[in-house]
Design a protein around this motif. Sequence first.
Motif, PDB file in Angstrom:
ATOM      1  N   ARG A  86       0.815  -1.225   0.000  1.00  0.00           N
ATOM      2  CA  ARG A  86       0.000   0.000   0.000  1.00  0.00           C
ATOM      3  C   ARG A  86       0.847   1.274   0.000  1.00  0.00           C
ATOM      4  N   GLY A  87       2.159   1.113  -0.028  1.00  0.00           N
ATOM      5  CA  GLY A  87       3.036   2.278  -0.061  1.00  0.00           C
ATOM      6  C   GLY A  87       3.150   3.004   1.258  1.00  0.00           C
ATOM      7  N   LEU A  88       2.813   2.343   2.352  1.00  0.00           N
ATOM      8  CA  LEU A  88       2.876   2.972   3.674  1.00  0.00           C
ATOM      9  C   LEU A  88       4.286   2.929   4.248  1.00  0.00           C
ATOM     10  N   VAL A  89       5.104   2.000   3.755  1.00  0.00           N
ATOM     11  CA  VAL A  89       6.518   1.916   4.145  1.00  0.00           C
ATOM     12  C   VAL A  89       7.343   1.731   2.879  1.00  0.00           C
ATOM     13  N   GLU A  90       8.621   2.047   2.988  1.00  0.00           N
ATOM     14  CA  GLU A  90       9.505   1.927   1.826  1.00  0.00           C
ATOM     15  C   GLU A  90      10.177   0.560   1.753  1.00  0.00           C
ATOM     16  N   LYS A  91      10.217  -0.142   2.875  1.00  0.00           N
ATOM     17  CA  LYS A  91      10.846  -1.467   2.884  1.00  0.00           C
ATOM     18  C   LYS A  91      10.143  -2.340   3.928  1.00  0.00           C
ATOM     19  N   ASP A  92      10.359  -3.629   3.789  1.00  0.00           N
ATOM     20  CA  ASP A  92       9.755  -4.596   4.707  1.00  0.00           C
ATOM     21  C   ASP A  92      10.839  -5.131   5.647  1.00  0.00           C
ATOM     22  N   PRO A  93      10.906  -4.612   6.886  1.00  0.00           N
ATOM     23  CA  PRO A  93      11.974  -5.015   7.803  1.00  0.00           C
ATOM     24  C   PRO A  93      11.778  -6.412   8.392  1.00  0.00           C
ATOM     25  N   ALA A  94      10.571  -6.959   8.268  1.00  0.00           N
ATOM     26  CA  ALA A  94      10.296  -8.269   8.871  1.00  0.00           C
ATOM     27  C   ALA A  94      10.576  -9.421   7.916  1.00  0.00           C
ATOM     28  N   HIS A  95      10.802  -9.107   6.654  1.00  0.00           N
ATOM     29  CA  HIS A  95      10.928 -10.149   5.635  1.00  0.00           C
ATOM     30  C   HIS A  95      12.078 -11.115   5.930  1.00  0.00           C
ATOM     31  N   ALA A  96      13.200 -10.578   6.372  1.00  0.00           N
ATOM     32  CA  ALA A  96      14.396 -11.413   6.548  1.00  0.00           C
ATOM     33  C   ALA A  96      14.521 -12.010   7.951  1.00  0.00           C
ATOM     34  N   VAL A  97      13.548 -11.759   8.800  1.00  0.00           N
ATOM     35  CA  VAL A  97      13.626 -12.244  10.188  1.00  0.00           C
ATOM     36  C   VAL A  97      13.052 -13.658  10.269  1.00  0.00           C
ATOM     37  N   THR A  98      13.820 -14.545  10.875  1.00  0.00           N
ATOM     38  CA  THR A  98      13.333 -15.911  11.090  1.00  0.00           C
ATOM     39  C   THR A  98      13.005 -16.103  12.568  1.00  0.00           C
ATOM     40  N   GLY A  99      11.943 -16.831  12.824  1.00  0.00           N
ATOM     41  CA  GLY A  99      11.525 -17.063  14.199  1.00  0.00           C
ATOM     42  C   GLY A  99      12.323 -18.175  14.855  1.00  0.00           C
ATOM     43  N   PRO A 100      12.200 -18.295  16.164  1.00  0.00           N
ATOM     44  CA  PRO A 100      12.902 -19.369  16.888  1.00  0.00           C
ATOM     45  C   PRO A 100      12.316 -20.728  16.527  1.00  0.00           C
TER      46      PRO A 100
END
Length: 293
Positions: A86-100
């Motif tokens: 939706r163009g509300l952010v310029e990047k997705d910071p959660a994409h590269a995060v892996t959970g435990p």
Amino acid sequence: MMIDQFLNYLRYERSASPQTVQTYEEGLREFESYISLRDSGLSLQAVDTDLIRDWMEGLMDKGNSASTINKKLSALRSFYRFSLKRGLVEKDPAHAVTGPKRSKPLPQFLREGEMDRLLDQFEWNDDFNNVRARTILILLYEAGLRRSELTGLNDDDVDFNAGQLKVTGKRNKQRIVPFGRELADALRQYMTLRDSQFDDNNGAMFLDNKGGRMTGSQVYATVHKYLSMVTSLKKRSPHVLRHSFATAMLNNGAGLESIKNLLGHESVSTTEIYTHTTFEQLKRVYKEAHPRA
């Protein structure tokens, strides 16, 4: 505002259930509170991957389970995917995060003394049900078979001269499992009694009381009944005896590769869980025995 937009998207465009919306909202509001405590001037648009990882580490430090943390991370990932589209952010910071990783429960097993008490000290009589039950218990414990492997066993799969079983496992993969005198004697006694009661077994090793091949549920009921007499474990299934077989083998000096082949595991990494089981047993013994533990 961004969170409200996302929640409305879940409600009205995705038709998510109220429970899903509530779960996602709780996780997102919690994360929003976390970043405002870290820096009152920090916004959801300015979040980076490291900040999300720090949040997750904090959740772990507070004792949250891997399952709980992964649910919260899933909400955050969905939120940032939506916001990026939706163009509300310029990047997705959660994409590269892996959970435990979720910790796998250690397999439950009976101690050798419990099995000795059941097989040697219990008063077994010579009727068909008792002889069959004892033979099933010995077979599962001494050969490490799965329940389906036991019910699928045929007379032709037993080679008394060589002292070995031909076992058909998952995906019809066959393996050879050796056996000793105790199991050989039990099988002979059972087969003699079985053949005196039923004219034709159609090749099946284990028959029910009507002469048909035993089902998995019948084997389960048999094992559960007798394990309940010697253990307080919550699980009292045929698979517990398979675990007991592997643990006893490892405790008495067998190598992982040998146990892997006997169990029919594809990879030794599957078998390695029994090393954790024996270590946990060792810790319990240490704590019980050492005066300053």
